[in-house]
Design a protein around this motif. Structure first.
Motif, PDB file in Angstrom:
ATOM      1  N   PHE A   1      40.083  21.026   4.301  1.00 53.41           N
ATOM      2  CA  PHE A   1      41.364  20.545   4.826  1.00 53.41           C
ATOM      3  C   PHE A   1      42.514  21.152   4.020  1.00 53.41           C
ATOM      4  CE2 PHE A   1      38.450  17.105   5.952  1.00 53.41           C
ATOM      5  CZ  PHE A   1      38.797  16.850   7.259  1.00 53.41           C
ATOM      6  N   LEU A   2      43.627  21.411   4.677  1.00 56.82           N
ATOM      7  CA  LEU A   2      44.833  21.891   4.006  1.00 56.82           C
ATOM      8  C   LEU A   2      45.921  20.820   3.955  1.00 56.82           C
ATOM      9  CD1 LEU A   2      45.057  25.437   5.633  1.00 56.82           C
ATOM     10  CD2 LEU A   2      44.039  24.793   3.424  1.00 56.82           C
ATOM     11  N   THR A   3      45.853  19.887   4.905  1.00 54.57           N
ATOM     12  CA  THR A   3      46.885  18.860   5.036  1.00 54.57           C
ATOM     13  C   THR A   3      46.239  17.522   5.338  1.00 54.57           C
ATOM     14  OG1 THR A   3      48.390  20.525   5.965  1.00 54.57           O
ATOM     15  CG2 THR A   3      49.004  18.221   6.279  1.00 54.57           C
ATOM     16  N   LEU A   4      46.782  16.472   4.732  1.00 48.59           N
ATOM     17  CA  LEU A   4      46.385  15.099   5.056  1.00 48.59           C
ATOM     18  C   LEU A   4      47.555  14.403   5.725  1.00 48.59           C
ATOM     19  CD1 LEU A   4      44.543  13.826   1.859  1.00 48.59           C
ATOM     20  CD2 LEU A   4      43.546  14.668   3.982  1.00 48.59           C
ATOM     21  N   GLN A   5      47.263  13.571   6.694  1.00 46.28           N
ATOM     22  CA  GLN A   5      48.312  12.750   7.300  1.00 46.28           C
ATOM     23  C   GLN A   5      47.888  11.291   7.242  1.00 46.28           C
ATOM     24  OE1 GLN A   5      48.893  14.019  11.338  1.00 46.28           O
ATOM     25  NE2 GLN A   5      47.136  12.908  12.115  1.00 46.28           N
ATOM     26  N   ALA A   6      48.881  10.449   7.094  1.00 44.01           N
ATOM     27  CA  ALA A   6      48.650   9.004   7.080  1.00 44.01           C
ATOM     28  C   ALA A   6      49.762   8.349   7.881  1.00 44.01           C
ATOM     29  CB  ALA A   6      48.643   8.475   5.652  1.00 44.01           C
ATOM     30  N   TYR A   7      49.404   7.383   8.690  1.00 41.69           N
ATOM     31  CA  TYR A   7      50.375   6.601   9.449  1.00 41.69           C
ATOM     32  C   TYR A   7      50.450   5.215   8.842  1.00 41.69           C
ATOM     33  CZ  TYR A   7      50.107  10.227  12.993  1.00 41.69           C
ATOM     34  OH  TYR A   7      50.156  11.421  13.653  1.00 41.69           O
ATOM     35  N   MET A   8      51.676   4.706   8.745  1.00 38.83           N
ATOM     36  CA  MET A   8      51.884   3.373   8.162  1.00 38.83           C
ATOM     37  C   MET A   8      53.144   2.757   8.742  1.00 38.83           C
ATOM     38  SD  MET A   8      52.974   5.010   4.546  1.00 38.83           S
ATOM     39  CE  MET A   8      51.823   6.312   4.887  1.00 38.83           C
ATOM     40  N   LEU A   9      53.289   1.471   8.560  1.00 40.81           N
ATOM     41  CA  LEU A   9      54.536   0.818   8.957  1.00 40.81           C
ATOM     42  C   LEU A   9      55.649   1.289   8.020  1.00 40.81           C
ATOM     43  CD1 LEU A   9      53.215  -2.799   9.569  1.00 40.81           C
ATOM     44  CD2 LEU A   9      53.841  -1.083  11.293  1.00 40.81           C
ATOM     45  N   PRO A  10      56.841   1.505   8.543  1.00 43.64           N
ATOM     46  CA  PRO A  10      57.942   1.980   7.698  1.00 43.64           C
ATOM     47  C   PRO A  10      58.248   1.061   6.519  1.00 43.64           C
ATOM     48  CG  PRO A  10      58.528   2.180  10.009  1.00 43.64           C
ATOM     49  CD  PRO A  10      57.217   1.423   9.947  1.00 43.64           C
TER      50      PRO A  10
ATOM     51  N   LEU B   1      38.439   9.313   6.021  1.00 44.59           N
ATOM     52  CA  LEU B   1      38.983  10.653   6.217  1.00 44.59           C
ATOM     53  C   LEU B   1      38.383  11.193   7.506  1.00 44.59           C
ATOM     54  CD1 LEU B   1      40.426  13.294   5.313  1.00 44.59           C
ATOM     55  CD2 LEU B   1      38.367  13.803   3.976  1.00 44.59           C
ATOM     56  N   VAL B   2      39.240  11.539   8.470  1.00 42.88           N
ATOM     57  CA  VAL B   2      38.780  12.015   9.774  1.00 42.88           C
ATOM     58  C   VAL B   2      39.453  13.349  10.080  1.00 42.88           C
ATOM     59  CG1 VAL B   2      38.712  11.502  12.251  1.00 42.88           C
ATOM     60  CG2 VAL B   2      38.491   9.653  10.590  1.00 42.88           C
ATOM     61  N   ARG B   3      38.656  14.326  10.516  1.00 44.47           N
ATOM     62  CA  ARG B   3      39.198  15.625  10.914  1.00 44.47           C
ATOM     63  C   ARG B   3      39.845  15.497  12.288  1.00 44.47           C
ATOM     64  NH1 ARG B   3      38.196  20.519   8.817  1.00 44.47           N
ATOM     65  NH2 ARG B   3      36.333  19.773   7.741  1.00 44.47           N
ATOM     66  N   GLU B   4      41.056  16.022  12.407  1.00 43.20           N
ATOM     67  CA  GLU B   4      41.745  16.050  13.688  1.00 43.20           C
ATOM     68  C   GLU B   4      41.127  17.145  14.548  1.00 43.20           C
ATOM     69  OE1 GLU B   4      44.368  14.292  15.156  1.00 43.20           O
ATOM     70  OE2 GLU B   4      43.993  12.873  13.554  1.00 43.20           O
ATOM     71  N   GLY B   5      40.667  16.808  15.737  1.00 41.87           N
ATOM     72  CA  GLY B   5      39.970  17.750  16.598  1.00 41.87           C
ATOM     73  C   GLY B   5      40.765  18.987  16.959  1.00 41.87           C
ATOM     74  N   GLN B   6      42.047  18.830  17.235  1.00 43.38           N
ATOM     75  CA  GLN B   6      42.883  19.959  17.654  1.00 43.38           C
ATOM     76  C   GLN B   6      43.305  20.835  16.488  1.00 43.38           C
ATOM     77  OE1 GLN B   6      42.590  20.336  20.598  1.00 43.38           O
ATOM     78  NE2 GLN B   6      43.634  18.903  21.943  1.00 43.38           N
ATOM     79  N   GLN B   7      43.324  20.282  15.301  1.00 44.59           N
ATOM     80  CA  GLN B   7      43.777  21.009  14.118  1.00 44.59           C
ATOM     81  C   GLN B   7      42.733  20.828  13.013  1.00 44.59           C
ATOM     82  OE1 GLN B   7      47.965  20.348  13.112  1.00 44.59           O
ATOM     83  NE2 GLN B   7      48.165  19.214  15.022  1.00 44.59           N
ATOM     84  N   PRO B   8      41.778  21.735  12.925  1.00 41.99           N
ATOM     85  CA  PRO B   8      40.655  21.539  12.003  1.00 41.99           C
ATOM     86  C   PRO B   8      41.030  21.489  10.521  1.00 41.99           C
ATOM     87  CG  PRO B   8      40.557  23.699  13.038  1.00 41.99           C
ATOM     88  CD  PRO B   8      41.648  22.948  13.718  1.00 41.99           C
ATOM     89  N   ALA B   9      42.200  21.981  10.135  1.00 45.50           N
ATOM     90  CA  ALA B   9      42.600  21.923   8.725  1.00 45.50           C
ATOM     91  C   ALA B   9      43.417  20.673   8.411  1.00 45.50           C
ATOM     92  CB  ALA B   9      43.395  23.173   8.354  1.00 45.50           C
ATOM     93  N   LEU B  10      43.568  19.785   9.397  1.00 43.51           N
ATOM     94  CA  LEU B  10      44.351  18.555   9.247  1.00 43.51           C
ATOM     95  C   LEU B  10      43.419  17.356   9.255  1.00 43.51           C
ATOM     96  CD1 LEU B  10      47.098  17.032   9.242  1.00 43.51           C
ATOM     97  CD2 LEU B  10      47.001  17.138  11.738  1.00 43.51           C
TER      98      LEU B  10
END
Length: 93
Positions: free
Chosen positions: A45-54, A3-12
C-alpha cells in the motif's frame, strides 16, 4: 482494527479502528494504527484512508501522530483522512 484494500485502487487501503469506550485515551488506537501502517507497507500500500465523524478529534490526532503527510476532505458528512506512507518505515519505530 482492520485494513482493507480498495478494489479500484490497489495501492490504497482503508483502515478502521474501534477501541472500547473505557479503554480510550490509553494509546491503543495509536499502537493499532502504527501496526496497520507497517502491515500496509509490507503489503504494497502507498496510501491509507480513514473515515470518521468530524467531531472525532481523538482519531484525527491518532492519524496526525503517525507523522506522515496527510490530506483531509469531507464526504457525505464524514471526514476522510488520507495518509501517504512513502516514508513511514524510515521514520517510525
Amino acid at each position: 482494527a482492520e485494513l482493507v484494500r480498495e478494489g479500484q485502487q490497489p495501492a490504497l487501503g482503508e483502515v478502521a479502528i474501534v477501541v472500547q469506550d473505557n479503554l480510550q485515551g490509553a494509546g491503543i488506537g495509536t499502537v493499532l494504527l502504527r501496526c496497520l501502517a507497517h502491515m500496509a507497507l509490507a503489503a504494497g500500500f502507498l496510501t491509507l484512508q480513514a473515515y470518521m465523524l468530524p467531531e472525532n478529534r481523538a482519531m484525527q490526532e491518532v492519524v496526525r501522530k503517525l507523522g506522515m503527510p496527510y490530506t483531509t476532505a469531507y464526504q457525505a458528512g464524514d471526514l476522510e483522512m488520507r495518509v501517504q506512507l512513502a516514508t513511514f518505515g524510515a521514520t517510525a519505530p
